[in-house]
Motif scaffolding. Structure first.
Motif, PDB file in Angstrom:
ATOM      1  N   ARG A   9       0.655  -1.204  -0.047  1.00 30.25           N
ATOM      2  CA  ARG A   9       0.054  -0.010   0.002  1.00 30.25           C
ATOM      3  C   ARG A   9       0.818   1.164  -0.093  1.00 30.25           C
ATOM      4  NH1 ARG A   9      -5.469   0.884   1.126  1.00 30.25           N
ATOM      5  NH2 ARG A   9      -5.625  -1.236   1.955  1.00 30.25           N
ATOM      6  N   ASP A  10       0.556   2.136  -0.533  1.00 31.52           N
ATOM      7  CA  ASP A  10       1.112   3.549  -0.902  1.00 31.52           C
ATOM      8  C   ASP A  10       1.217   4.245   0.490  1.00 31.52           C
ATOM      9  OD1 ASP A  10       0.860   6.636  -1.340  1.00 31.52           O
ATOM     10  OD2 ASP A  10       1.960   5.637  -2.740  1.00 31.52           O
ATOM     11  N   ALA A  59       1.180  -0.731   4.322  1.00 32.13           N
ATOM     12  CA  ALA A  59       2.115   0.252   3.896  1.00 32.13           C
ATOM     13  C   ALA A  59       3.414  -0.170   4.647  1.00 32.13           C
ATOM     14  CB  ALA A  59       1.787   1.532   4.208  1.00 32.13           C
TER      15      ALA A  59
END
Length: 107
Positions: A9-10, A59
């Motif tokens: 995930r960003d 993330a």
């Protein structure tokens, strides 16, 4: 949860939510905390806090380990370096703009 074939995930998406930023701050102030100690900081249930932690885990901002029947969470600050690097460009930008404005005002 992301599949192994998916990218992580960003970081910017993960920190976009105020609840997740607060979780990061709480974990930054402690070595490691279980979910039941994190939940009282929020006006939501354990399931909702757990979902926010999952996004942070995806993330790689938060890591966890099993300790008996519970998971303990800790901050992994390394992915936040990307945010710091991105912001440092704009810090330089605004410092330059402030210096130009100061020169104009002094003239």
């Amino acid at each position: 949860m992301l599949k192994k074939t998916d990218e992580k995930r960003d970081v910017f998406v993960a920190i976009a939510d105020p609840t997740r930023r607060q979780l990061i701050r709480i974990l930054a102030d402690s070595k490691e905390l279980p979910l039941h100690e994190l939940t009282p900081h929020f006006q939501m249930g354990r399931t909702a806090v757990s979902k926010h932690l999952m996004i942070l885990r995806e993330a790689d901002i938060v890591r966890h380990r099993k300790s008996g029947r519970e998971s303990k969470y800790r901050l992994n600050p390394e992915p936040l370096q990307e945010v710091k690097d991105w912001l440092s460009f704009y810090e330089k930008f605004w410092k330059e703009r402030a210096a130009i404005l100061k020169n104009i005002l002094e003239e």
